[in-house]
Write a protein that holds these residues in place. Structure first.
Motif, PDB file in Angstrom:
ATOM      1  N   ASP A  48       0.798  -1.189   0.042  1.00  0.00           N
ATOM      2  CA  ASP A  48       0.108  -0.074   0.179  1.00  0.00           C
ATOM      3  C   ASP A  48       0.792   1.161   0.050  1.00  0.00           C
ATOM      4  O   ASP A  48       2.199   1.255   0.032  1.00  0.00           O
ATOM      5  CB  ASP A  48      -1.032   0.120   1.182  1.00  0.00           C
ATOM      6  CG  ASP A  48      -0.186  -0.015   2.480  1.00  0.00           C
ATOM      7  OD1 ASP A  48       0.769   0.627   2.718  1.00  0.00           O
ATOM      8  OD2 ASP A  48      -1.103  -0.244   3.629  1.00  0.00           O
TER       9      ASP A  48
ATOM     10  N   ARG B 249       0.605  -6.358   1.730  1.00  0.00           N
ATOM     11  CA  ARG B 249      -0.735  -6.479   1.924  1.00  0.00           C
ATOM     12  C   ARG B 249      -1.166  -7.782   1.087  1.00  0.00           C
ATOM     13  O   ARG B 249      -1.986  -8.557   1.553  1.00  0.00           O
ATOM     14  CB  ARG B 249      -1.700  -5.554   1.350  1.00  0.00           C
ATOM     15  CG  ARG B 249      -1.602  -4.160   1.952  1.00  0.00           C
ATOM     16  CD  ARG B 249      -1.685  -4.084   3.446  1.00  0.00           C
ATOM     17  NE  ARG B 249      -1.526  -2.855   4.183  1.00  0.00           N
ATOM     18  CZ  ARG B 249      -1.922  -2.824   5.503  1.00  0.00           C
ATOM     19  NH1 ARG B 249      -1.992  -4.042   6.349  1.00  0.00           N
ATOM     20  NH2 ARG B 249      -1.644  -1.715   6.147  1.00  0.00           N
TER      21      ARG B 249
ATOM     22  N   ARG C 180      -8.542  -4.197  -3.646  1.00  0.00           N
ATOM     23  CA  ARG C 180      -7.806  -3.396  -2.735  1.00  0.00           C
ATOM     24  C   ARG C 180      -7.228  -1.791  -2.966  1.00  0.00           C
ATOM     25  O   ARG C 180      -7.156  -1.005  -2.119  1.00  0.00           O
ATOM     26  CB  ARG C 180      -6.425  -3.986  -2.264  1.00  0.00           C
ATOM     27  CG  ARG C 180      -6.723  -5.599  -1.573  1.00  0.00           C
ATOM     28  CD  ARG C 180      -5.200  -6.005  -1.275  1.00  0.00           C
ATOM     29  NE  ARG C 180      -5.405  -7.466  -0.830  1.00  0.00           N
ATOM     30  CZ  ARG C 180      -5.454  -7.744   0.482  1.00  0.00           C
ATOM     31  NH1 ARG C 180      -5.220  -6.619   1.543  1.00  0.00           N
ATOM     32  NH2 ARG C 180      -5.800  -8.956   0.893  1.00  0.00           N
TER      33      ARG C 180
END
Length: 278
Positions: free
Chosen positions: A248, A254, A277
């Protein structure tokens, strides 16, 4: 810390061991390379006594392997950071990890991949939630790590490359990411390829392949050591086993892909993950 009188003043191995002294010291350097730089955090991570950790940190500062950077005056507190001399130990850490993965945890075979149930896979999947040390990102980013890719007019793959399980497929993987780069961009995700190859080798391949994103060189193995990424050694060079991270904007991991057995399919899987995401 107890000092040992070394006999051979001309032996680099013996003199280096006079600085490193024991296995705890390697673990201290390993954790600091991974971004654990404060005393309390190091103690929690390593499970060392305060006295033992204090002695080792002081010795490493004395030898110029670490330097202290203050982050608080009242009370006085410091980050412990690697100096250039300390960073010189990172290839040693990678060599130890690679030897342990292959000969202690593995069956001794040379491979560019791993079993899904291997210690390497467990270590990589354990990176979820961890920040990538010393890397600044401005947006969601796919980092795909690959063993090696070469421009057609450049010196080719090392001898026996095709016989190493998992080594082939780097060009296919890069070209698949290139073909779908616009879809990643539409999802708000940038792409970066990472290899331990020299920058000039990566630039030549990226130009020849027309990649719309940069390839990053981890020739100094800072990322490899900081994240303890699995590697293998071919033609005298430490090379990444194929894996992919989705991070991220804070550089926190992630999603991971490892092992990767189908490079092209892994791109589609990561694109689907990125869309949910980012």
């Amino acid at each position: 810390m107890r000092r040992v009188e070394l006999i051979d003043a001309d032996c680099g191995i013996e003199q280096a061991l006079g600085v490193v002294t024991d296995w705890w010291t390697f673990l201290v350097v390993r954790d600091i390379a991974g971004g654990v730089t404060r005393f309390e955090a190091l103690q929690r991570s390593l499970g060392m006594s305060r006295r033992a950790l204090t002695e080792r940190l002081a010795a490493l500062v004395e030898h110029g392997v670490l330097h202290r950077a203050p982050y608080s005056e009242h009370p006085p507190r410091h980050d412990y950071l690697l100096t250039p001399k300390g960073e010189g130990l990172l290839p040693v850490l990678i060599a130890l990890q690679e030897w342990g993965d292959r000969w202690v945890l593995g069956d001794g075979s040379l491979t560019a991949t791993a079993a899904p149930t291997s210690a390497e896979a467990h270590r990589v999947h354990g990176l979820i939630g961890h920040r990538i040390p010393a890397l600044r990102l401005e947006t969601w980013t796919v980092l795909y790590f690959f063993p090696g890719a070469f421009a057609p007019d450049a010196p080719g793959h090392p001898p026996g490359w095709g016989d190493i399980p998992g080594a082939a497929g780097c060009t296919l993987e890069s070209m698949t990411y290139a073909a779908r780069a616009a879809e990643f961009a539409a999802a708000g995700v940038q792409i970066r390829g990472v290899s331990t190859q020299r920058p000039d080798q990566l630039e030549a391949f990226a130009a020849q392949a027309g990649l719309p994103f940069p390839l990053l060189s981890d020739q100094d193995v800072k990322l490899a050591a900081g994240l303890r990424l699995p590697t293998f050694r071919a033609a005298g060079t430490d090379r990444f086993k194929r894996l992919t991270l989705l991070a991220d904007p804070t550089a926190t991991i992630r999603k991971v892909q490892f092992p990767i057995t189908d490079p092209a399919a892994s791109v589609t899987e990561m694109l689907n993950e990125a869309r949910t995401r980012a």
